[in-house]
Design a protein around this motif. Structure first.
Motif, PDB file in Angstrom:
ATOM      1  N   LYS B  65       0.826  -1.201   0.000  1.00 39.57           N
ATOM      2  CA  LYS B  65       0.000   0.000   0.000  1.00 39.57           C
ATOM      3  C   LYS B  65       0.866   1.258   0.000  1.00 39.57           C
ATOM      4  O   LYS B  65       0.601   2.212  -0.729  1.00 39.57           O
ATOM      5  CB  LYS B  65      -0.881  -0.022   1.252  1.00 39.57           C
ATOM      6  N   VAL B  67       3.982   1.528  -1.059  1.00 42.89           N
ATOM      7  CA  VAL B  67       4.675   1.681  -2.339  1.00 42.89           C
ATOM      8  C   VAL B  67       3.697   2.184  -3.411  1.00 42.89           C
ATOM      9  O   VAL B  67       4.030   3.072  -4.192  1.00 42.89           O
ATOM     10  CB  VAL B  67       5.333   0.344  -2.769  1.00 42.89           C
ATOM     11  N   ALA B  68       2.487   1.625  -3.412  1.00 47.05           N
ATOM     12  CA  ALA B  68       1.499   2.050  -4.408  1.00 47.05           C
ATOM     13  C   ALA B  68       1.168   3.530  -4.230  1.00 47.05           C
ATOM     14  O   ALA B  68       1.066   4.280  -5.202  1.00 47.05           O
ATOM     15  CB  ALA B  68       0.241   1.206  -4.293  1.00 47.05           C
ATOM     16  N   ASP B  69       1.055   3.959  -2.977  1.00 49.67           N
ATOM     17  CA  ASP B  69       0.774   5.375  -2.700  1.00 49.67           C
ATOM     18  C   ASP B  69       1.856   6.273  -3.276  1.00 49.67           C
ATOM     19  O   ASP B  69       1.586   7.351  -3.768  1.00 49.67           O
ATOM     20  CB  ASP B  69       0.700   5.634  -1.187  1.00 49.67           C
ATOM     21  N   HIS B  71       3.910   5.501  -5.798  1.00 46.53           N
ATOM     22  CA  HIS B  71       4.211   5.378  -7.222  1.00 46.53           C
ATOM     23  C   HIS B  71       3.014   5.411  -8.158  1.00 46.53           C
ATOM     24  O   HIS B  71       3.171   5.408  -9.368  1.00 46.53           O
ATOM     25  CB  HIS B  71       5.046   4.131  -7.472  1.00 46.53           C
ATOM     26  N   LEU B  72       1.817   5.391  -7.599  1.00 45.63           N
ATOM     27  CA  LEU B  72       0.648   5.536  -8.470  1.00 45.63           C
ATOM     28  C   LEU B  72      -0.066   6.824  -8.090  1.00 45.63           C
ATOM     29  O   LEU B  72       0.009   7.269  -6.955  1.00 45.63           O
ATOM     30  CB  LEU B  72      -0.302   4.343  -8.311  1.00 45.63           C
ATOM     31  N   ASP B  73      -0.773   7.387  -9.058  1.00 39.27           N
ATOM     32  CA  ASP B  73      -1.455   8.659  -8.789  1.00 39.27           C
ATOM     33  C   ASP B  73      -2.659   8.494  -7.892  1.00 39.27           C
ATOM     34  O   ASP B  73      -3.088   9.413  -7.231  1.00 39.27           O
ATOM     35  CB  ASP B  73      -1.916   9.298 -10.107  1.00 39.27           C
ATOM     36  N   THR B  74      -3.232   7.295  -7.913  1.00 37.72           N
ATOM     37  CA  THR B  74      -4.482   7.087  -7.202  1.00 37.72           C
ATOM     38  C   THR B  74      -4.250   6.824  -5.738  1.00 37.72           C
ATOM     39  O   THR B  74      -4.440   5.729  -5.257  1.00 37.72           O
ATOM     40  CB  THR B  74      -5.225   5.879  -7.767  1.00 37.72           C
ATOM     41  N   VAL B  76      -5.014   6.982  -1.730  1.00 35.57           N
ATOM     42  CA  VAL B  76      -6.297   6.822  -1.048  1.00 35.57           C
ATOM     43  C   VAL B  76      -6.838   8.139  -0.514  1.00 35.57           C
ATOM     44  O   VAL B  76      -7.999   8.242  -0.176  1.00 35.57           O
ATOM     45  CB  VAL B  76      -6.207   5.839   0.140  1.00 35.57           C
TER      46      VAL B  76
END
Lengths: 194, 244
Positions: B65, B67-69, B71-74, B76
């Protein structure tokens, strides 16, 4: 592994296993855009893609951790195929009347397909285990969830206010019961040959 | 599969059988296919559950979570609504006067950094790890609506079953700072900083902020200076240090 060689991209599987944030970030920067692009082209958005990517990575992690996962093909193609299948399954589930897929026809390497098939089988089996666990009676379910998350059976026994010997025996019997439920399910019979 | 067989499986997996009994069991597995079939599932179920319900797997999900925060624009955190303001000259004049007035009064204080400049923004999204589902939902709702006392009650309910849930502990720490229960916050942040979860450095950052809120700039500075470069909040920490 039998005849096929380990692909250098095994490093990404390894990264998941040891929670290597740097390499996991590389998975996101190198491989996620393709998945996001595909999902956006097929009635999804970036947020949906994010969920699919996360789910796929957790599946790979689970498989690597419990069954071992040795990549014999490039991570890129394998990961993309897994995400793509997950997305198509989700679309089908939400729109059973059929969906139009915007797919460029590309030939997929047999090796990539086999590897993705194995992962799909692993996932089906794991989801069957989870589903059966949820169908168990409350007493067994509670005991199993506690035993496997706390690990120390002494602590579990204390928490449930029973003796250590009783908690241990009961835990084994509950796993036995779950085994029987899985064995008796129709879904298991089709998955048996993993 | 009777009780005796189940306990035999378990003893075998635990390595509790005598060498003779072990050999005997293994040769039975080779000849009795039904026994083998059941044993394979029994073993796999054990393996599956101990992985699926492990602390390590929960930490892995937290890591993903994070890492995704990054590296991705979306992310939470919901994007703030953009308000459209129509051009009205008089209003601008009034607004400009107000700005100048406030500026004149507060210009010295503008140099100071306050806790509210850095306090937690956005919403939280807890990862449920079994237990009482409603407690997770209640905690999220209360926290996101800034009802921190209520959130802490729900956090405690989750922690009663899952005392090592670092994500919940971390948010409880933030909520404690918000309601000025600094002793509780201190205890939580120190433990998280000594641990190895993804919240290690986040906890350090908020630990520093809790001292900023208490007006203890020295302690705040000291903790900020210890924040390593790889921490997500490193830049903010350096900026705050300059102001202090």
């Amino acid at each position: 592994m039998g005849d096929s060689k380990v692909h250098p991209d095994q490093k990404y599987v390894q990264a998941l296993l040891i929670h290597d944030q740097k390499l996991i970030a590389e998975i996101y920067t190198r491989f996620a855009p393709k998945v996001i692009g595909y999902i956006q082209k097929n009635s999804g958005d970036e947020a949906a893609a994010r969920d699919i990517i996360q789910e796929a990575l957790i599946t790979l992690y689970d498989q690597a951790k419990t069954k071992g996962l040795t990549l014999s093909c490039p991570f890129d193609a394998y990961f993309f195929l897994i995400c793509k299948r997950k997305w198509l399954n989700l679309l089908k589930k939400n729109k059973p009347e059929g969906v139009t897929i915007n797919d460029e026809v590309t030939s997929i390497d047999r090796n990539v397909q086999d590897q993705a098939d194995q992962t799909a089988l692993y996932e089906d089996r794991a989801s069957l285990f989870n589903q059966m666990l949820e169908q168990m009676g409350d007493a067994c379910k509670k005991l199993l969830k506690l035993s496997f998350s706390i690990k120390s059976m002494e602590e579990v026994a204390k928490k449930l206010e029973v003796s250590y010997a009783y908690a241990r025996k009961k835990k084994s019997l509950c796993v036995g019961k779950l085994t029987k439920m899985i064995q008796g399910s129709a879904r298991y019979q089709t998955l048996k040959n993993l | 599969m009777d009780e005796k067989t189940i306990l035999l499986f378990d003893d075998y997996l635990q390595g509790a059988l005598s060498p003779e009994a072990k050999k005997n069991f293994e040769s039975r597995l080779e000849t009795e296919s039904a026994l083998k079939d059941a044993f394979v599932i029994f073993r796999d179920v054990n393996q599956h559950l101990s992985h699926h319900l492990s602390e390590e797997r929960a930490t892995f999900k937290d890591t993903l979570k994070t890492v995704a925060d990054q590296h991705l624009d979306t992310s939470v955190v919901p994007k703030k609504e953009v308000k459209v303001i129509r051009f009205k000259p008089l209003r601008y004049l009034v607004a400009a006067c107000a700005v100048i007035l406030f500026g004149a009064i507060f210009w010295t204080q503008m140099q100071n950094a306050s806790y509210s400049d850095y306090s937690f923004e956005g919403t939280i999204d807890l990862i449920e790890r079994g237990g009482d589902e409603s407690a997770f939902a209640k905690a999220e709702k209360a926290f996101n609506n800034k009802r921190y006392n209520e959130a802490i009650i729900s956090f405690d309910a989750i922690l009663a079953n899952d005392p090592d849930n670092t994500q919940v502990l971390f948010y409880k720490g933030i909520a404690s700072v918000e309601i000025a229960d600094y002793a509780k916050a201190e205890h939580i942040f120190v433990n998280l900083r000594n641990g190895n979860s993804v919240f290690k450095y986040k906890a350090q950052w908020y630990h520093a902020l809790s001292f900023l809120k208490q007006g203890d700039t020295e302690r705040c500075k000291q903790i900020l200076e210890e924040l390593p470069q790889e921490a997500e909040d490193y830049k903010k920490a350096q900026e705050l240090l300059k102001k202090l």
